[in-house]
Design a protein around this motif. Structure first.
Motif, short mmCIF file in Angstrom:
data_model
loop_
_atom_site.label_atom_id
_atom_site.label_comp_id
_atom_site.label_asym_id
_atom_site.label_seq_id
_atom_site.Cartn_x
_atom_site.Cartn_y
_atom_site.Cartn_z
N VAL A 1 46.32 -50.59 62.34
CA VAL A 1 45.52 -51.42 61.45
C VAL A 1 46.40 -51.91 60.31
O VAL A 1 47.16 -51.12 59.72
CB VAL A 1 44.33 -50.64 60.87
N PHE A 2 46.30 -53.20 60.01
CA PHE A 2 47.08 -53.79 58.91
C PHE A 2 46.12 -54.57 58.01
O PHE A 2 45.16 -55.19 58.47
CB PHE A 2 48.14 -54.75 59.44
N ALA A 3 46.41 -54.56 56.70
CA ALA A 3 45.66 -55.36 55.74
C ALA A 3 46.52 -55.53 54.49
O ALA A 3 47.56 -54.87 54.34
CB ALA A 3 44.32 -54.70 55.39
N ARG A 4 46.10 -56.41 53.60
CA ARG A 4 46.82 -56.63 52.34
C ARG A 4 46.38 -55.62 51.30
O ARG A 4 45.18 -55.34 51.15
CB ARG A 4 46.54 -58.05 51.84
N GLY A 5 47.35 -55.06 50.57
CA GLY A 5 47.06 -54.09 49.52
C GLY A 5 46.81 -54.74 48.17
O GLY A 5 46.86 -55.97 48.02
N THR A 6 46.58 -53.93 47.16
CA THR A 6 46.25 -54.45 45.82
C THR A 6 47.43 -55.16 45.16
O THR A 6 47.23 -55.98 44.26
CB THR A 6 45.79 -53.30 44.92
N ASP A 7 48.66 -54.86 45.58
CA ASP A 7 49.84 -55.55 45.03
C ASP A 7 50.34 -56.65 45.96
O ASP A 7 51.47 -57.10 45.84
CB ASP A 7 50.96 -54.53 44.76
N SER A 8 49.49 -57.07 46.89
CA SER A 8 49.76 -58.13 47.85
C SER A 8 50.75 -57.74 48.95
O SER A 8 51.17 -58.58 49.74
CB SER A 8 50.26 -59.42 47.16
N ALA A 9 51.15 -56.47 49.00
CA ALA A 9 52.03 -56.00 50.07
C ALA A 9 51.22 -55.70 51.33
O ALA A 9 49.99 -55.48 51.28
CB ALA A 9 52.77 -54.74 49.63
N LEU A 10 51.91 -55.70 52.48
CA LEU A 10 51.27 -55.34 53.74
C LEU A 10 51.12 -53.82 53.82
O LEU A 10 52.06 -53.08 53.57
CB LEU A 10 52.12 -55.83 54.91
N MET A 11 49.92 -53.38 54.19
CA MET A 11 49.63 -51.96 54.34
C MET A 11 49.31 -51.67 55.81
O MET A 11 48.73 -52.49 56.52
CB MET A 11 48.45 -51.56 53.46
N HIS A 12 49.67 -50.45 56.26
CA HIS A 12 49.52 -50.08 57.66
C HIS A 12 48.97 -48.66 57.79
O HIS A 12 49.35 -47.77 57.04
CB HIS A 12 50.87 -50.13 58.37
N ASN A 13 48.05 -48.47 58.75
CA ASN A 13 47.53 -47.16 59.11
C ASN A 13 47.48 -47.09 60.64
O ASN A 13 46.96 -48.00 61.29
CB ASN A 13 46.13 -46.96 58.53
N GLY A 14 48.06 -46.06 61.23
CA GLY A 14 48.14 -45.96 62.68
C GLY A 14 47.42 -44.74 63.22
O GLY A 14 47.35 -43.70 62.56
N TYR A 15 46.88 -44.88 64.43
CA TYR A 15 46.21 -43.77 65.11
C TYR A 15 46.97 -43.42 66.38
O TYR A 15 47.22 -44.28 67.23
CB TYR A 15 44.77 -44.14 65.48
N ASP A 16 47.35 -42.14 66.50
CA ASP A 16 48.00 -41.62 67.71
C ASP A 16 47.61 -40.15 67.82
O ASP A 16 48.41 -39.26 67.55
CB ASP A 16 49.52 -41.80 67.62
N GLY A 17 46.34 -39.92 68.14
CA GLY A 17 45.78 -38.57 68.15
C GLY A 17 45.15 -38.21 66.82
O GLY A 17 44.35 -37.27 66.73
N GLY A 18 45.47 -38.96 65.77
CA GLY A 18 44.91 -38.80 64.43
C GLY A 18 45.45 -39.92 63.57
O GLY A 18 46.49 -40.53 63.88
N TRP A 19 44.75 -40.25 62.49
CA TRP A 19 45.19 -41.35 61.62
C TRP A 19 46.35 -40.90 60.74
O TRP A 19 46.35 -39.80 60.19
CB TRP A 19 44.02 -41.84 60.77
N SER A 20 47.37 -41.77 60.61
CA SER A 20 48.59 -41.43 59.88
C SER A 20 48.42 -41.50 58.38
O SER A 20 49.17 -40.87 57.64
CB SER A 20 49.71 -42.40 60.30
N GLY A 21 47.44 -42.26 57.90
CA GLY A 21 47.32 -42.56 56.48
C GLY A 21 48.06 -43.86 56.18
O GLY A 21 48.88 -44.35 56.97
N TRP A 22 47.77 -44.44 55.02
CA TRP A 22 48.29 -45.76 54.69
C TRP A 22 49.74 -45.70 54.24
O TRP A 22 50.13 -44.83 53.47
CB TRP A 22 47.42 -46.41 53.62
N GLU A 23 50.54 -46.66 54.72
CA GLU A 23 51.92 -46.82 54.27
C GLU A 23 52.13 -48.27 53.86
O GLU A 23 51.54 -49.19 54.42
CB GLU A 23 52.92 -46.45 55.37
#
Length: 407
Positions: free
Chosen positions: A167-189
Motif C-alpha cells: 500500500v502506498f499513499a502521500r504522507g503529511t510532508d508530501s513524501a511517499l509512504m509505504h506499508n507492506g503485508y507478507d504474513g503481517g503488516w510491516s508498518g509505515w516507511e
C-alpha cells in the motif's frame, strides 16, 4: 480519452462520456479492456473494449469518489467507490450486475482494490481519521481494519502474489509512504519525494514495483522499487520425477530449452523433477497440422493416433511431447491421448508455459479459474505474475500419477 501502445503510441482518441472523476481500467484477458468512471450525474458508468468499444452503460448509484475496478477472472468484475454517507459501495458483475451494496467504513478518499487470486479481493481507503483502512473478501467480507498512519491522499494497492500486499499513499510532508503485508503488516516507511498527487503502483513481476505520481513541479515522476523479498529456501530433494520425450515436427516459436526451464521451475516448487529422455526431429510433414477434434481426454483422432505411434525411446509410463505447426481446431496445445499412451501436442505459437500445462493434464491435473496458476483454464497467455503457481494438492496428484516416478 485513450492512447494505446503496441510498438508505438496510437495518439489520443475521444471515447465520449461525461466524466466527473478519474477513470479506472483493467484487462481481464488479451484483447479486452473494461473502464469505469463516475459521471456528472454521480452514477458509475462502464465502457468495454472487445474488437471495438461497447459505448457507455450506466451502473447507477450515487457516488462521491473515483471508482476502482478489479476482476479475478475473464467473467468477473468488481467496482468500488465511496457513497454519499462516506461508506464503501460495491457493484459486482458475474453474468449480470448485482446492484450496489453498502460495505460500511468512513472513507475520506477513493478506494483502491485488487484481486490476488480467484475469489479474493482486497480494498484499502483513507479514513476520516487520516489512517489507511483495509477490508478483504474471501467467501465474505472481513470488516475494516486500521493500518494506521497519517496520510493525505487516496492510497494505491498492488500485490505480486496471493500472500503479498503493498500500500502506498502521500504522507503529511508530501513524501511517499509505504506499508507492506507478507504474513503481517510491516508498518509505515517513508520513501521520500515531493508528491502533489496520489501515487499509482503496479507489480509486473515478483519483487518489483513500478510507481507514478505527480510531483510538486507539476511533472510526472516514476520509480521502480526493488522490494525486499525474503530469500527462497533451496527446494527439498525431489520426491518424484516426470520423464518426457520431445518429438519435433515443426520447430516451436519458444525454444524447447526455454519451455523445459519453465516446466522445471514450476514443478520443482512441489518437489517434482523433470527429465528429458530424448529429443528427436520427425520428418512427417503430413502431420504438421493435426486434427484434435474437441480435445477431450480419451477421445483422439486418426491423425493423433498416427502421430502418437512415433514413440521411439519412450517407456510406457513416459509422456511424449509432439511439437507441430498447428492443431485443428486451433489450440495452444492438446493433452487428449489414448489410455496408456501418455502424449501431448503443442502448437508452434504456444507460450513458454504450455508444455508444463499440457503435461500437467496428462498427469491428472484439471483446469482452474485462476490466472495466477499453471492450470488456468483461461489460456496460458493470460497468466498473471509469472511464474504461475502449482498448488500442494496438484503436486500430490502428480506424485500419485501412473506417469510419474516416486524417488
Amino acid at each position: 480519452m485513450h492512447n494505446g501502445y503496441d510498438g508505438g503510441w496510437s495518439g489520443w482518441e475521444r471515447l465520449g462520456g461525461m466524466l466527473a472523476s478519474a477513470p479506472s481500467a483493467i484487462t481481464r484477458e488479451v484483447g479486452k479492456i473494461d473502464v469505469v468512471a463516475c459521471g456528472t450525474d454521480s452514477a458509475i458508468w462502464h465502457n468495454s473494449y472487445d474488437h471495438g468499444w461497447s459505448g457507455w452503460q450506466s451502473l447507477g448509484g450515487t457516488l462521491t469518489s473515483s471508482p476502482t475496478l478489479c476482476g479475478w477472472s475473464p467473467d468477473r468484475l468488481d467496482v468500488f467507490a465511496r457513497g454519499t454517507d462516506s461508506a464503501l459501495m460495491h457493484n459486482g458483475y458475474d453474468g449480470g450486475w448485482s446492484g450496489w451494496e453498502r460495505l460500511g467504513g468512513m472513507l475520506a478518499s477513493a478506494p483502491s482494490a485488487i484481486t490476488r487470486e480467484a475469489g479474493k479481493i482486497d480494498v484499502v481507503a483513507c479514513g476520516t481519521d487520516s489512517a489507511i483502512w483495509h477490508n478483504s473478501y474471501d467467501h465474505g467480507w472481513s470488516g475494516w481494519q486500521s493500518l494506521g498512519g497519517t496520510l493525505t491522499s487516496s492510497p494505491t494497492l498492488c500485490g505480486w502474489s496471493p500472500d503479498r500486499l503493498d500500500v502506498f499513499a502521500r504522507g503529511t510532508d508530501s513524501a511517499l509512504m509505504h506499508n507492506g503485508y507478507d504474513g503481517g503488516w510491516s508498518g509505515w516507511e517513508r520513501l521520500g519525494g515531493m508528491l502533489a498527487s496520489a501515487p499509482s503502483a503496479i507489480t509486473r513481476e515478483v519483487g518489483k514495483i513500478d510507481l507514478l505520481a505527480g510531483g510538486s513541479d507539476s511533472a510526472i515522476w516514476s520509480g521502480t522499487a526493488q522490494a525486499s523479498v525474503p530469500p527462497v529456501a533451496a527446494p527439498a530433494a525431489p520426491s518424484a520425477s516426470v520423464r518426457i520425450h520431445a518429438k519435433i515436427i515443426a520447430p516451436p516459436s519458444v525454444p524447447l530449452d526455454d519451455s523445459l526451464a519453465r516446466m522445471v521451475e514450476v514443478y520443482a516448487t512441489r518437489g517434482i523433477s523433470v527429465e528429458v529422455g530424448s529429443t528427436e526431429t520427425l520428418n512427417i510433414p503430413e502431420l504438421s497440422d493435426v486434427e484434435v477434434g474437441q480435445c477431450v481426454m480419451g477421445q483422439t483422432s486418426a491423425e493423433q493416433n498416427q502421430l502418437f505411434s512415433h514413440r521411439d525411446n519412450a517407456g510406457g509410463a513416459e509422456a511424449v511431447v509432439y511439437f507441430v505447426r498447428s492443431t485443428i481446431p486451433p489450440y495452444n496445445g492438446c493433452a487428449a491421448h489414448p489410455d496408456g499412451v501418455p502424449a501431448v501436442v503443442i502448437a508452434q505459437e504456444a507460450t513458454e508455459w504450455t508444455m508444463a500445462h499440457e503435461v500437467g493434464h496428462v498427469l491428472g491435473l484439471q483446469h482452474v479459474n485462476d490466472n495466477h496458476r499453471l492450470m488456468t483454464g483461461n489460456g496460458t497467455r493470460n497468466i498473471i505474475n509469472p511464474p504461475p503457481e502449482l498448488v500442494p494438492d496438484e503436486g500430490a496428484i502428480i506424485m500419485s500419477s501412473e506417469f510419474s516416478r516416486r524417488s
